[in-house]
Design an enzyme around this catalytic site. Structure first.
Site, mmCIF file in Angstrom:
data_model
loop_
_atom_site.group_PDB
_atom_site.id
_atom_site.type_symbol
_atom_site.label_atom_id
_atom_site.label_comp_id
_atom_site.label_asym_id
_atom_site.label_seq_id
_atom_site.Cartn_x
_atom_site.Cartn_y
_atom_site.Cartn_z
ATOM 1 N N ASP A 109 90.933 100.937 82.920
ATOM 2 C CA ASP A 109 90.318 102.031 82.780
ATOM 3 C C ASP A 109 89.313 101.897 81.647
ATOM 4 O OD1 ASP A 109 89.594 104.445 81.823
ATOM 5 O OD2 ASP A 109 91.625 105.486 81.592
ATOM 6 N N LYS A 144 82.375 108.952 81.742
ATOM 7 C CA LYS A 144 81.574 109.237 80.219
ATOM 8 C C LYS A 144 80.340 108.727 80.271
ATOM 9 C CE LYS A 144 85.718 109.759 77.343
ATOM 10 N NZ LYS A 144 85.662 111.022 76.841
ATOM 11 N N PHE A 158 95.476 106.870 77.210
ATOM 12 C CA PHE A 158 94.997 107.982 77.569
ATOM 13 C C PHE A 158 94.178 107.787 78.872
ATOM 14 C CE2 PHE A 158 91.962 111.532 77.910
ATOM 15 C CZ PHE A 158 92.901 112.735 77.595
HETATM 16 C C1 LIG Z 1 90.068 105.804 78.737
HETATM 17 C C2 LIG Z 1 89.896 107.271 79.125
HETATM 18 N N1 LIG Z 1 90.342 107.584 80.479
HETATM 19 C C3 LIG Z 1 90.495 108.806 81.090
HETATM 20 C C4 LIG Z 1 89.588 109.645 80.469
HETATM 21 C C5 LIG Z 1 89.610 111.107 81.083
HETATM 22 O O1 LIG Z 1 88.259 111.375 81.284
HETATM 23 P P1 LIG Z 1 87.643 112.867 81.740
HETATM 24 O O2 LIG Z 1 87.820 113.798 80.512
HETATM 25 O O3 LIG Z 1 86.217 112.589 82.206
HETATM 26 O O4 LIG Z 1 88.747 113.492 82.861
HETATM 27 C C6 LIG Z 1 89.102 109.536 78.884
HETATM 28 C C7 LIG Z 1 88.817 110.588 78.350
HETATM 29 O O5 LIG Z 1 88.631 110.830 77.122
HETATM 30 C C8 LIG Z 1 89.330 108.076 78.534
HETATM 31 O O6 LIG Z 1 89.085 108.116 77.326
#
Ligand SMILES: Cc1ncc(COP(=O)(O)O)c(C=O)c1O
Length: 392
Positions: A219, A248, A134
């Site tokens: 990520d 986050k 994700f």
């Molecule tokens: C690993 C990871 N990358 C990217 C995102 C996306 O972040 P945002 O919702 O702030 O765009 C998330 C959100 O849950 C995530 O868990």
């Protein structure tokens, strides 16, 4: 007085929300308009590293709000400069670009890898990502993600990604071709249900990227900023990635994200990347306050100990109710239920006063604030036991 819920039809229907309206938060606790309190183990999906309304963030925001909110991303401001320096000092990276959401930071990582491929790898641009990954909800981040069903959601999908199997090095090796420029992964797949990368896999990926001239992108939007124990989850593995994204927890509830890269890889030039709110002083001041708290003596060690308390409690509940595996580290855990009762248990937990996330019908995820006390962890475990007893 009319309830604001009367207006809910004016909100686009993008989520199933319970009927409560939440009006206040304090530390691990969230309060609804009826005055009921809930122990919050979602914390905005691992956003509130320091819980709700943390005093250091509130103070930093108030001070900055009265000084300078936004100048322009084309002008220097002190909080952005200080935050960039602090992040580089605390990690293995040399340069930072700030954005507002995790997806936006990942979008930047994808652009940076593509540009680096154009400059140094004869136009190579394909990025190998992983099943069940994700990376966010922009079109490029969706294309990078491996969430089942997403390929078909908003056609046409963005090209330039190939999907390997998580924790399977051979599946990555098989996909590498002349157009491959990078491998991108979450050190722990959060949305997939807290699936950690094996140490052997992560180290193998670093080696493979070195041998084949590829960039390794982590990520850490969910795993970064102390969530899994160390400040960054890649530090579990003793490797140094080329690019990292954060989001986050970085802002402790305030929307800020970051793209970090080593000098070797950092090749953006003026005009390549930007955004109206990127690096604005208000959000950078909040992130500085979060980092100062996370790096205070014994903070992460205490979070680790309390995370172990949570894990021990989950393991003993798993035995008591004949459930499945407990996975995770730090303050990011999942409990496999072995049956599709997670939404029912999350609903029962909410009735009992505990907010839980069910990323899949068979799995619960736990994301308490990093500064949860031992007593709060015990309270959460007994509320969870109450909810589990309904569906054992
Ligand atoms: C690993 C990871 N990358 C990217 C995102 C996306 O972040 P945002 O919702 O702030 O765009 C998330 C959100 O849950 C995530 O868990």
């Amino acid at each position: 007085m009319n309830s604001p819920l009367l207006h809910r039809h004016h909100l686009m229907n993008t989520a199933h929300r319970p009927a409560q309206i939440f009006i206040r938060g304090e530390g691990a606790w969230l309060y609804d308009a009826e005055g009921r309190r809930y122990l919050d183990w979602m914390q905005g999906w691992a956003v509130n590293a320091l819980g709700h309304a943390p005093a250091p963030v509130a103070a930093a925001l108030a001070a900055q709000a009265g000084t300078l909110l936004t100048a322009s991303p084309a002008l220097h401001n002190a909080p952005a400069l200080e935050l960039a320096a602090r992040l580089c000092q605390l990690s293995d990276f040399d340069q930072v670009f700030f954005a507002s959401s995790g997806a936006e930071a990942n979008e930047g990582a994808i652009k940076l890898a593509r540009k680096w491929g154009r400059l140094h790898r004869a136009g190579a641009h394909q990025i190998i990502t992983f099943g069940r990954a994700f990376h966010g909800r922009t079109l490029a981040a969706m294309a990078a993600s491996g969430k089942p069903g997403w390929d078909a959601l908003f056609p046409p999908g963005m090209p330039g990604f190939a999907r390997a199997e998580f924790n399977n090095l051979e599946s990555v090796e098989r996909l590498i071709g002349p157009r491959t420029v990078a491998v991108m992964l979450e050190p722990v797949q959060g949305e997939a249900g807290v699936i950690p990368a094996d140490a052997e896999f992560m180290r193998g990926l670093r080696q493979l990227c070195d041998q084949r001239g590829l960039l390794l992108i982590v990520d850490e939007v969910q795993t970064g900023c102390g969530r899994t124990g160390p400040l960054f989850a890649y530090q579990h593995y003793g490797i140094r990635p080329d690019i990292m994204t954060l989001g986050k927890g970085l802002g402790g509830g305030v929307p800020i994200s970051a793209l970090l890269a080593t000098d070797r890889v950092s090749c953006f030039e003026p005009g390549d990347q930007g955004g109206t709110y990127c690096g604005n002083p208000l959000v950078c001041a909040a992130a500085l306050a979060v980092l100062e708290t996370l790096t205070a003596p014994a903070f992460l060690e205490t979070a680790w100990r309390h995370g172990e308390l949570l894990a021990d409690g989950l393991r003993s509940l798993s035995r008591e109710f004949a459930l499945g595996e407990v996975r995770g580290s730090g303050m990011l855990w999942a409990l496999e239920l072995g049956r599709n009762t997670a939404p029912l248990i999350a609903a029962a937990a909410m009735d009992a006063g505990l907010l839980l996330n069910a990323p899949h019908p068979h799995c619960l995820r736990f994301m308490p604030p990093l500064n949860s006390s031992a007593a709060e962890i015990e309270t959460g475990l007994s509320l969870l036991a109450e909810a589990l007893a309904h569906y054992a």
